[in-house]
Motif scaffolding. Structure first.
Motif: not given
Length: 438
Positions: A208, A210, A231, A235, A237, A244, A248, A251
């Protein structure tokens, strides 16, 4: 006459003896060097590629380095390795300014391999792609992780030929070595195990970004339905779960992206990096400041250099665990640039500025650790229709094409991977009922 012949014979005999002594000494020196090369992190276990790689290193030692770009090296190769306590010392520092385009070395396309890499059983794995170009470019056993014990002087002398983050050009051995020696070796080179619920053996991942394309997308539930979610950067959320998701698993960040997004996106409610239970943190060693950050993080103290006075550990709010912390290997990053995202920019004098985005590195990391990969929030051909970030609700900004990234290339790459079935790229004009996530 006989006396003259006798003197000539004696001189020739001495020359032969001297040659034999010198040859024996040189052979012993090479055997020591060759032994170090084979034992280094570059080669790991001996395999079918080892002899070729030793031959490459032998060529470096005994001849002038040649560049396929047509340039010549700045020094004689015999000066690369000088006798010292361990028979070698770091090569003289190479500077980016001395190259008008990317220098391509004889060993440019040689990478460290991981012989313990995961062997997928999933029939939908990238390794089974029918796209011959992608299959040829893809190295399933590429070394993903950098950790203690990998960096010796022999390995340094190889990696010091490549600019950051693809190597250590312009850096000093004693600037990088102490930080690398702190990085824990992963208990397993496999980042994400196959879930017990995956009866087909497939690991399903969402990556994912941004991008503003996710604003009002209602993709949150679908994203969270994946086995794992990657992510990166800012990130955010909280408050955007519907678009989204909030899961997660991995990262991905640099020291700078972690630090700067907390400052720049605070106005949108981003007040901490993702800290989900069991989350794995993957760091891209972008440059010297990242290794200074690493020293502070892994020693639990303030960082030095650009982050002087900053305590990296504080960014994790007590959730940092060395067993869930990984650092990407420069070889993996260079492999992505060379084989999967070679920009035309590498052929001009701004070559050293170019590198794929953090999102690109994260997506290719997912492709090397998962079987089925869906990408959300990545740049598409119609990016101008959307805001830069999905969390910009009032004052919308546009994507800025910075010179250090090739966004045009990324647009083409994601489209190509999507059309080849390697990934599924979220695009607003798609009929999302075709989702392959179950």
């Amino acid at each position: 006459m006989q006396k003259a012949l006798g003197c000539t014979s004696l001189i020739l005999t001495c020359c032969v003896l001297l040659y034999l002594v010198l040859w024996t000494n040189l052979s012993e020196q090479w055997n020591r060097i060759e032994g170090q090369i084979v034992k280094s992190g570059f080669f790991g276990k001996k395999n079918k590629h080892t002899d070729d790689r030793v031959l490459i290193m032998k060529t470096i030692i005994t001849s002038t380095l040649s560049l396929s770009s047509g340039a010549t090296s700045l020094y004689k190769a015999e000066n690369l390795f000088v006798e010292h306590e361990d028979n070698t010392t770091p090569i003289q520092i190479l500077y980016k300014k001395n190259f008008t385009k990317l220098p391509v070395w004889d060993f440019e396309d040689v990478y460290s391999q991981d012989h313990d890499a995961r062997k997928p059983t999933c029939s939908k794995s990238l390794r089974n792609t029918e796209d011959l170009k992608i299959k040829e470019a893809f190295f399933p056993n590429i070394q993903l992780w950098l950790y203690r014990g990998q960096l010796n002087i022999t390995e340094w002398n190889r990696l010091a030929h490549f600019n950051n983050p693809f190597g250590f050009m312009e850096y000093k051995y004693d600037e990088i070595k102490p930080a690398v020696d702190l990085i824990p070796k992963p208990k397993s080179s496999i980042l994400l195990p196959v879930p017990e619920s995956a009866k087909d053996g497939c690991v399903r991942c969402a990556v994912v970004g941004s991008g503003g394309i996710l604003n009002n997308s209602k993709m949150g539930k679908e994203i969270d339905s994946h086995d794992y979610v990657f992510r990166m950067n800012g990130a955010l959320t909280k408050g955007y779960e519907e678009d989204v998701g909030n899961k997660t698993s991995v990262f991905v960040h640099t020291a700078y992206s972690l630090y700067s997004t907390l400052l720049g996106f605070r106005q949108f409610g981003y007040d901490s990096i993702p800290q989900n239970e069991g989350i794995k943190y993957v760091m891209i060693p972008e440059g010297l400041r990242d290794f200074q950050w690493l020293q502070g993080l892994l020693q639990g103290k303030e960082a030095s250099g650009d982050f002087k006075g900053v305590r990296p550990l504080s960014f994790f709010n007590g959730h940092f665990n060395e067993s869930r912390f990984y650092v990407l290997h420069p070889d993996f990053l260079r492999y992505i640039r060379n084989r999967l995202m070679p920009s035309k920019q590498l052929q001009d004098n701004t070559w050293a500025l170019y590198r794929p985005t953090n999102g690109a590195f994260a997506l290719f990391l997912a492709l090397h650790t998962c079987d089925i990969v869906d990408a959300y929030g990545f740049i598409t051909e119609d990016h101008h229709k959307y805001s830069n970030y999905y969390f910009e609700k009032f004052k919308k900004t546009s994507v800025i094409f910075y010179i250090n990234h090739d966004y045009g290339l990324e647009i083409k790459t994601w489209k190509k991977l999507h059309e080849s079935g390697v990934i599924r790229l979220y695009q607003r004009q798609e009929n999302m009922s075709t989702s392959r996530v179950t």
